[in-house]
Design a protein around this motif. Structure first.
Motif, short mmCIF file in Angstrom:
data_model
loop_
_atom_site.label_atom_id
_atom_site.label_comp_id
_atom_site.label_asym_id
_atom_site.label_seq_id
_atom_site.Cartn_x
_atom_site.Cartn_y
_atom_site.Cartn_z
N UNK A 18 28.66 14.13 -19.59
CA UNK A 18 29.16 14.11 -20.55
C UNK A 18 28.32 14.59 -22.02
N UNK A 19 28.24 15.58 -22.98
CA UNK A 19 27.57 16.50 -24.00
C UNK A 19 27.99 15.59 -24.73
N UNK A 20 26.74 14.90 -25.30
CA UNK A 20 26.95 14.40 -27.42
C UNK A 20 27.33 15.02 -27.95
N UNK A 21 27.66 14.68 -29.19
CA UNK A 21 28.11 15.78 -30.36
C UNK A 21 26.69 15.38 -31.12
N UNK A 22 26.51 17.31 -31.36
CA UNK A 22 25.47 17.02 -32.55
C UNK A 22 24.81 16.27 -33.25
N UNK A 23 25.79 15.68 -34.04
CA UNK A 23 25.40 14.72 -35.03
C UNK A 23 24.95 13.27 -34.33
N UNK A 24 25.22 13.10 -33.44
CA UNK A 24 24.32 12.06 -32.52
C UNK A 24 22.78 12.26 -32.49
N UNK A 25 22.53 13.44 -32.63
CA UNK A 25 20.92 13.65 -32.33
C UNK A 25 20.23 12.96 -30.87
N UNK A 26 21.26 13.27 -29.97
CA UNK A 26 20.30 12.78 -28.22
C UNK A 26 20.28 14.80 -27.55
N UNK A 27 19.55 14.51 -27.18
CA UNK A 27 18.37 15.63 -27.28
C UNK A 27 19.48 16.16 -24.71
N UNK A 28 20.15 15.06 -24.79
CA UNK A 28 20.55 15.35 -23.34
C UNK A 28 21.77 15.04 -23.08
N UNK A 29 22.35 15.31 -21.58
CA UNK A 29 23.51 14.68 -21.76
C UNK A 29 23.76 13.17 -21.37
N UNK A 30 24.75 12.57 -21.80
CA UNK A 30 24.94 11.36 -21.34
C UNK A 30 25.84 10.87 -19.88
N UNK A 31 25.71 9.29 -19.82
CA UNK A 31 26.89 9.59 -18.90
C UNK A 31 28.15 8.87 -19.77
N UNK A 32 28.92 8.00 -18.48
CA UNK A 32 30.05 8.13 -19.34
C UNK A 32 30.15 6.74 -19.72
N UNK A 33 29.39 5.69 -19.34
CA UNK A 33 29.24 5.14 -20.01
C UNK A 33 28.34 4.69 -21.26
N UNK A 34 27.76 5.19 -22.18
CA UNK A 34 27.31 5.66 -22.44
C UNK A 34 27.86 6.79 -23.81
N UNK A 35 28.58 7.51 -23.48
CA UNK A 35 29.18 8.23 -24.24
C UNK A 35 30.42 7.67 -25.02
N UNK A 36 31.24 6.29 -24.45
CA UNK A 36 32.07 6.10 -25.22
C UNK A 36 32.08 5.56 -25.19
N UNK A 37 30.64 4.22 -25.79
CA UNK A 37 29.72 3.76 -26.23
C UNK A 37 29.12 3.99 -27.56
#
Ligand SMILES: [Zn+2]
Length: 50
Positions: A18-37
């Motif tokens: 899952x790709x994070x929103x730009x505003x989250x300032x996360x430099x890489x992809x996320x797993x489904x768990x973190x994304x929904x969190x």
């Protein structure tokens, strides 16, 4: 960039990725768990249910 997709937040395998929103300032992809969190965190009570 590494070929293996790991979550930028918890280092678990990000599969599916899952790709994070730009505003989250996360430099890489996320797993489904973190994304929904993070969705929860950023759109508290406002996120659309799928
Ligand atoms: Zn994660």
């Amino acid at each position: 960039m590494a070929k293996k997709a790991t979550c930028a937040r918890c280092s678990a395998a990000a599969r599916p990725r899952y790709l994070p929103m730009e505003s989250w300032r996360i430099p890489g992809p996320l797993c489904g768990k973190c994304y929904s969190h993070l969705i929860d965190e950023h759109y508290d009570g406002e996120h659309v249910r799928v």
